[in-house]
Design an enzyme around this catalytic site. Structure first.
Site, PDB file in Angstrom:
ATOM      1  N   LYS A   9       0.816  -1.211   0.000  1.00 16.70           N
ATOM      2  CA  LYS A   9       0.000   0.000   0.000  1.00 16.70           C
ATOM      3  C   LYS A   9       0.859   1.275   0.000  1.00 16.70           C
ATOM      4  O   LYS A   9       2.073   1.213   0.251  1.00 16.70           O
ATOM      5  CB  LYS A   9      -0.950  -0.052   1.200  1.00 16.70           C
ATOM      6  CG  LYS A   9      -1.989  -1.193   1.101  1.00 16.70           C
ATOM      7  CD  LYS A   9      -2.921  -1.194   2.312  1.00 16.70           C
ATOM      8  CE  LYS A   9      -3.989  -2.276   2.198  1.00 16.70           C
ATOM      9  NZ  LYS A   9      -4.894  -2.272   3.390  1.00 16.70           N
ATOM     10  N   TYR A  49     -12.554  -2.574  -3.654  1.00 16.50           N
ATOM     11  CA  TYR A  49     -13.115  -2.533  -2.299  1.00 16.50           C
ATOM     12  C   TYR A  49     -14.642  -2.457  -2.301  1.00 16.50           C
ATOM     13  O   TYR A  49     -15.235  -1.977  -1.334  1.00 16.50           O
ATOM     14  CB  TYR A  49     -12.514  -1.357  -1.522  1.00 16.50           C
ATOM     15  CG  TYR A  49     -11.123  -1.627  -0.969  1.00 16.50           C
ATOM     16  CD1 TYR A  49     -10.854  -2.758  -0.192  1.00 16.50           C
ATOM     17  CD2 TYR A  49     -10.072  -0.732  -1.198  1.00 16.50           C
ATOM     18  CE1 TYR A  49      -9.585  -3.000   0.322  1.00 16.50           C
ATOM     19  CE2 TYR A  49      -8.801  -0.963  -0.671  1.00 16.50           C
ATOM     20  CZ  TYR A  49      -8.570  -2.099   0.091  1.00 16.50           C
ATOM     21  OH  TYR A  49      -7.308  -2.333   0.622  1.00 16.50           O
ATOM     22  N   ASN A 112      -2.130   0.091   7.261  1.00 15.80           N
ATOM     23  CA  ASN A 112      -1.719  -1.293   7.584  1.00 15.80           C
ATOM     24  C   ASN A 112      -0.910  -1.974   6.484  1.00 15.80           C
ATOM     25  O   ASN A 112      -0.785  -3.194   6.436  1.00 15.80           O
ATOM     26  CB  ASN A 112      -2.914  -2.128   8.044  1.00 15.80           C
ATOM     27  CG  ASN A 112      -3.943  -2.353   6.960  1.00 15.80           C
ATOM     28  OD1 ASN A 112      -3.797  -1.859   5.837  1.00 15.80           O
ATOM     29  ND2 ASN A 112      -4.982  -3.095   7.272  1.00 15.80           N
ATOM     30  N   HIS A 115      -2.095  -5.528   1.445  1.00 11.48           N
ATOM     31  CA  HIS A 115      -3.350  -6.233   1.163  1.00 11.48           C
ATOM     32  C   HIS A 115      -3.024  -7.624   0.633  1.00 11.48           C
ATOM     33  O   HIS A 115      -2.074  -7.795  -0.121  1.00 11.48           O
ATOM     34  CB  HIS A 115      -4.161  -5.482   0.089  1.00 11.48           C
ATOM     35  CG  HIS A 115      -5.302  -6.304  -0.467  1.00 11.48           C
ATOM     36  ND1 HIS A 115      -6.535  -6.338   0.120  1.00 11.48           N
ATOM     37  CD2 HIS A 115      -5.362  -7.164  -1.530  1.00 11.48           C
ATOM     38  CE1 HIS A 115      -7.326  -7.178  -0.567  1.00 11.48           C
ATOM     39  NE2 HIS A 115      -6.628  -7.685  -1.567  1.00 11.48           N
ATOM     40  N   GLU A 126      -9.973 -10.480  -7.775  1.00  9.55           N
ATOM     41  CA  GLU A 126      -9.052  -9.342  -7.649  1.00  9.55           C
ATOM     42  C   GLU A 126      -7.920  -9.361  -8.678  1.00  9.55           C
ATOM     43  O   GLU A 126      -7.532  -8.288  -9.185  1.00  9.55           O
ATOM     44  CB  GLU A 126      -8.441  -9.324  -6.242  1.00  9.55           C
ATOM     45  CG  GLU A 126      -9.449  -8.983  -5.161  1.00  9.55           C
ATOM     46  CD  GLU A 126      -8.873  -9.042  -3.752  1.00  9.55           C
ATOM     47  OE1 GLU A 126      -9.561  -8.589  -2.825  1.00  9.55           O
ATOM     48  OE2 GLU A 126      -7.744  -9.564  -3.560  1.00  9.55           O
TER      49      GLU A 126
END
Ligand code: DAT
Ligand code: MG
Length: 149
Positions: A9, A49, A112, A115, A126
């Protein structure tokens, strides 16, 4: 052999953690089938998402994932989805076990770092969002017979 989508990320890219995070997957014995640096558009973020679109954190999640370049990868190996999720740790870094990526590098749920697809159907949904078929390579490494019996 199972494939999973991994996203390093924007916070991890900005913090110079691309190498350290990818190294963990490589050292484990996982194999990269695809890898690229890209900026996620709001449209792609919304598709990726979509399951979270009614959650209160959705707007900040979209803002975060589109806030800078990410590194996306298709990572493969036996049981790769579960192995990557275990290496990532719990969603909130404060709940993640020591030794996991989120615990070792993170402090907050909104930063965080990584993913990973959560189940085979999710990975199948995905991966094509981020990679065309010709970007995903099938190959063997000489070390693979030392990783799998
Ligand atoms: P994961 O990324 O562990 O699969 P998820 O799919 O439940 O977690 O949520 C996707 C992302 O949304 C997650 O990495 C961080 C954010 N998120 C999830 N739950 C949240 C919450 N309660 N508050 C803020 N952000 C949250
Ligand atoms: Mg998830």
């Amino acid at each position: 052999m199972e494939r999973t989508l991994v996203i390093i990320k924007p916070d991890a890219v900005q913090r110079g953690l691309v190498g350290p995070i990818l190294t963990r997957f490589e050292r484990r014995g996982l194999r990269f089938a695809a890898l690229k640096l890209m900026q996620i558009t709001p449209e792609l973020a919304a598709r990726h998402y979509a399951v979270h679109k009614d959650k209160p954190f959705y707007p900040s999640l979209i803002k975060y994932i589109t806030s800078g370049p990410v590194v996306v990868a298709v990572i493969e190996g036996n049981d790769a989805i579960k192995i990557v999720r275990t290496m990532m740790g719990e969603t909130h870094p404060a709940q993640a076990a020591p030794g996991t990526i989120r615990a070792d590098f993170g402090m907050e749920i909104g930063r965080n770092l990584v993913h990973g697809s959560d189940k085979p159907e999710t990975a199948a949904f995905e991966i094509p969002l981020f990679f065309s078929d010709d970007e995903i390579l099938s190959y063997q490494r000489a070390i693979d017979s030392w990783i799998y019996e």
